[in-house]
Motif scaffolding. Sequence first.
Motif, PDB file in Angstrom:
ATOM      1  N   GLN A 346       0.839  -1.188   0.000  1.00 12.25           N
ATOM      2  CA  GLN A 346       0.000   0.000   0.000  1.00 12.25           C
ATOM      3  C   GLN A 346       0.871   1.234   0.000  1.00 12.25           C
ATOM      4  O   GLN A 346       2.062   1.177   0.291  1.00 12.25           O
ATOM      5  CB  GLN A 346      -0.949  -0.003   1.198  1.00 12.25           C
ATOM      6  N   SER A 347       0.274   2.332  -0.351  1.00 11.07           N
ATOM      7  CA  SER A 347       1.026   3.585  -0.418  1.00 11.07           C
ATOM      8  C   SER A 347       1.236   4.137   0.989  1.00 11.07           C
ATOM      9  O   SER A 347       0.302   4.199   1.796  1.00 11.07           O
ATOM     10  CB  SER A 347       0.257   4.603  -1.271  1.00 11.07           C
ATOM     11  N   LEU A 348       2.473   4.514   1.289  1.00 13.70           N
ATOM     12  CA  LEU A 348       2.777   5.085   2.608  1.00 13.70           C
ATOM     13  C   LEU A 348       3.981   6.003   2.503  1.00 13.70           C
ATOM     14  O   LEU A 348       4.730   5.989   1.519  1.00 13.70           O
ATOM     15  CB  LEU A 348       2.999   3.977   3.638  1.00 13.70           C
ATOM     16  N   SER A 349       4.166   6.791   3.547  1.00 13.63           N
ATOM     17  CA  SER A 349       5.276   7.734   3.614  1.00 13.63           C
ATOM     18  C   SER A 349       6.457   7.055   4.298  1.00 13.63           C
ATOM     19  O   SER A 349       6.365   6.657   5.460  1.00 13.63           O
ATOM     20  CB  SER A 349       4.866   9.001   4.374  1.00 13.63           C
ATOM     21  N   LEU A 350       7.571   6.936   3.560  1.00  8.97           N
ATOM     22  CA  LEU A 350       8.765   6.319   4.122  1.00  8.97           C
ATOM     23  C   LEU A 350       9.351   7.185   5.235  1.00  8.97           C
ATOM     24  O   LEU A 350       9.884   6.667   6.226  1.00  8.97           O
ATOM     25  CB  LEU A 350       9.806   6.085   3.021  1.00  8.97           C
ATOM     26  N   SER A 351       9.215   8.507   5.100  1.00  3.60           N
ATOM     27  CA  SER A 351       9.748   9.398   6.142  1.00  3.60           C
ATOM     28  C   SER A 351       8.995   9.228   7.450  1.00  3.60           C
ATOM     29  O   SER A 351       9.593   9.213   8.537  1.00  3.60           O
ATOM     30  CB  SER A 351       9.674  10.857   5.668  1.00  3.60           C
ATOM     31  N   ASP A 352       7.658   9.043   7.396  1.00  2.00           N
ATOM     32  CA  ASP A 352       6.889   8.834   8.618  1.00  2.00           C
ATOM     33  C   ASP A 352       7.260   7.497   9.264  1.00  2.00           C
ATOM     34  O   ASP A 352       7.410   7.404  10.495  1.00  2.00           O
ATOM     35  CB  ASP A 352       5.391   8.853   8.305  1.00  2.00           C
ATOM     36  N   ALA A 353       7.370   6.433   8.428  1.00  2.00           N
ATOM     37  CA  ALA A 353       7.733   5.131   8.982  1.00  2.00           C
ATOM     38  C   ALA A 353       9.110   5.168   9.614  1.00  2.00           C
ATOM     39  O   ALA A 353       9.337   4.583  10.695  1.00  2.00           O
ATOM     40  CB  ALA A 353       7.689   4.073   7.871  1.00  2.00           C
ATOM     41  N   LEU A 354      10.064   5.874   9.004  1.00  7.65           N
ATOM     42  CA  LEU A 354      11.416   5.958   9.545  1.00  7.65           C
ATOM     43  C   LEU A 354      11.427   6.807  10.814  1.00  7.65           C
ATOM     44  O   LEU A 354      12.147   6.491  11.780  1.00  7.65           O
ATOM     45  CB  LEU A 354      12.362   6.531   8.491  1.00  7.65           C
ATOM     46  N   SER A 355      10.630   7.870  10.866  1.00  9.95           N
ATOM     47  CA  SER A 355      10.551   8.710  12.078  1.00  9.95           C
ATOM     48  C   SER A 355      10.000   7.924  13.263  1.00  9.95           C
ATOM     49  O   SER A 355      10.513   8.029  14.395  1.00  9.95           O
ATOM     50  CB  SER A 355       9.662   9.934  11.814  1.00  9.95           C
ATOM     51  N   ASP A 356       8.965   7.092  13.009  1.00 11.58           N
ATOM     52  CA  ASP A 356       8.409   6.280  14.083  1.00 11.58           C
ATOM     53  C   ASP A 356       9.439   5.277  14.597  1.00 11.58           C
ATOM     54  O   ASP A 356       9.557   5.044  15.816  1.00 11.58           O
ATOM     55  CB  ASP A 356       7.166   5.542  13.587  1.00 11.58           C
ATOM     56  N   ALA A 357      10.176   4.642  13.675  1.00 10.91           N
ATOM     57  CA  ALA A 357      11.163   3.655  14.088  1.00 10.91           C
ATOM     58  C   ALA A 357      12.293   4.303  14.878  1.00 10.91           C
ATOM     59  O   ALA A 357      12.772   3.734  15.884  1.00 10.91           O
ATOM     60  CB  ALA A 357      11.726   2.931  12.856  1.00 10.91           C
ATOM     61  N   VAL A 358      12.720   5.508  14.475  1.00 12.52           N
ATOM     62  CA  VAL A 358      13.790   6.202  15.199  1.00 12.52           C
ATOM     63  C   VAL A 358      13.296   6.642  16.580  1.00 12.52           C
ATOM     64  O   VAL A 358      14.025   6.570  17.585  1.00 12.52           O
ATOM     65  CB  VAL A 358      14.293   7.402  14.381  1.00 12.52           C
ATOM     66  N   GLY A 359      12.024   7.068  16.651  1.00 13.50           N
ATOM     67  CA  GLY A 359      11.492   7.520  17.921  1.00 13.50           C
ATOM     68  C   GLY A 359      11.468   6.422  18.965  1.00 13.50           C
ATOM     69  O   GLY A 359      11.632   6.688  20.175  1.00 13.50           O
ATOM     70  N   MET A 360      11.273   5.164  18.535  1.00 14.31           N
ATOM     71  CA  MET A 360      11.254   4.051  19.467  1.00 14.31           C
ATOM     72  C   MET A 360      12.635   3.748  20.039  1.00 14.31           C
ATOM     73  O   MET A 360      12.757   3.042  21.059  1.00 14.31           O
ATOM     74  CB  MET A 360      10.703   2.799  18.781  1.00 14.31           C
ATOM     75  N   LEU A 361      13.712   4.270  19.426  1.00 14.73           N
ATOM     76  CA  LEU A 361      15.070   3.963  19.874  1.00 14.73           C
ATOM     77  C   LEU A 361      15.744   5.122  20.610  1.00 14.73           C
ATOM     78  O   LEU A 361      16.889   4.986  21.050  1.00 14.73           O
ATOM     79  CB  LEU A 361      15.946   3.575  18.659  1.00 14.73           C
ATOM     80  N   GLU A 362      15.084   6.240  20.717  1.00  9.13           N
ATOM     81  CA  GLU A 362      15.736   7.419  21.296  1.00  9.13           C
ATOM     82  C   GLU A 362      16.154   7.175  22.749  1.00  9.13           C
ATOM     83  O   GLU A 362      17.292   7.493  23.133  1.00  9.13           O
ATOM     84  CB  GLU A 362      14.801   8.624  21.192  1.00  9.13           C
ATOM     85  N   ASP A 363      15.271   6.611  23.575  1.00  2.00           N
ATOM     86  CA  ASP A 363      15.617   6.382  24.973  1.00  2.00           C
ATOM     87  C   ASP A 363      16.757   5.371  25.100  1.00  2.00           C
ATOM     88  O   ASP A 363      17.685   5.555  25.898  1.00  2.00           O
ATOM     89  CB  ASP A 363      14.385   5.884  25.739  1.00  2.00           C
ATOM     90  N   ARG A 364      16.689   4.310  24.304  1.00  2.00           N
ATOM     91  CA  ARG A 364      17.745   3.293  24.372  1.00  2.00           C
ATOM     92  C   ARG A 364      19.084   3.850  23.916  1.00  2.00           C
ATOM     93  O   ARG A 364      20.131   3.571  24.509  1.00  2.00           O
ATOM     94  CB  ARG A 364      17.347   2.103  23.495  1.00  2.00           C
TER      95      ARG A 364
END
Length: 496
Positions: A346-364
């Motif tokens: 499906q059509s999606l924004s790669l920048s949004d998916a990458l931002s979400d993945a990076v946000g999950m690693l910020e604390d670690r």
Amino acid sequence: MSTTPRTSNRASMRVSTKLVLAFLGVTAVVLAATLGLARWSFERGFLDYVNALEQTRLERLASSLASQYQADGESWNSLTNRRFGDLMRNDTSARELSRRPPATRGDRGAERRPPPRDRMGGPSDSRRPPRGQASGNIPAATVLLDAQGDYVAGVREFNEANPIRVAIALNDRKIGELNSAPKRHFETAPETAFSRQQYTTSLLIALVSVLLATVVSYLVARRLLAPVKRMAEGVSLMSSGDYKVRLSGERKDELGQLMADLNHLAFKLDEAQSARQRWFADISHELRTPTAVLMGELEAIKDGIRPMNLEQMESMAQEVARLRTLIDDLYQLSVSEVGGLRYNMQSLSLSDALSDAVGMLEDRAESKGIILETELDEQAEIEADPQRLRQLLDNLLNNSLAYTDAPGRLRITLKRDSNHALVSLEDSAPGISAVEGERLFEPLYRQEQSRNRRTAGAGLGLAICRNIAKAHRGEISASPSELGGVKIELRLPLKD
């Protein structure tokens, strides 16, 4: 009951024999066609030559008959078959005398000798025309017609449909016509002998040509099949499990390319065999380590060395979780290798998916002392499966974070060109070499040769990432980073 097929007792024809027979067959067909056409051309040409001579003879005879016609008061009434035959005989004798060499003294007496006579005083039988021919006619199949086409002299029963025609003219006025039957086959003994000689010569030429073609085809077949024989031997060795074999020989043709392809195949098979052996060793090690820990814990509890409490159960649960993670990774890798993973594009924004993945690693990353740097293009729209894309990005980010020393840096960029989105992950030390970067996506590959791992991972995450990227028509690669660590580049096609 055995179902093994029986080997045929009949020896199959070898390729070299088939090739020689093919060459000989082609040679025979071409030779037969060439000699047949040559024979036909010779016969036609020779008969045309003979008929051309007959045409010339008739033209000379026409000149003599025109003079005779004028001398007889411009009339054919006094021309008999005998006189007609004498004129033809005189023309033939004059032509033969012009071709003879000058007579020597010993021959002069023979020249003055009168022609043989029969008992009645006439010419002997050797000079007489055959029965049924016109008297004195040479050759017999010649007829003289007047200007109106009526018979004058020569053969009376002349039924040739397409005769050789020569008009007789006097003062630009047609006074008659000579007709003669053309030759369509060899008749006389010299002509037949000459034709037979040419036929025998043609057969000898054909025989020599076939023998020469046999020798040449054998040598050519032997030379052509020599590399094929080497390739067959090499393939036989590879089929028996010997992947070290290499075919030698520098050739610039299709056989040389095939030999190079077989060498490359042998190299790949050897590499795959080594990888399989290494794979089994790595898998057995990965499975043996947590299993040994579990067995040790259980034996210690069984022998009363360690008490059965919550702490021991937690320790064994961690080892079980490690086993489960390894088994899940092996399953994910196996189904992704055979294309068994399901994808819901499906059509999606790669920048949004990458931002979400990076946000999950910020604390670690912060707790480990790793600085995250991001530069994301918000216009990167792609066609992808959200779940598999998130799995791909999480594996890449976790791998970079796990193998970066603290304090360190992890730079994440997303750019785009006309057709592709480019994701780049660069981390600081430790780094890799260019050769190691090419092997980083192999299953269970370790940069460190020892079995001491910094993480509990089994080394399958990047291999899974490569398969997911291929399923999205993308590419992934690893190389040394400017920050001193590893640079992983992911290239995915943009939405049309």
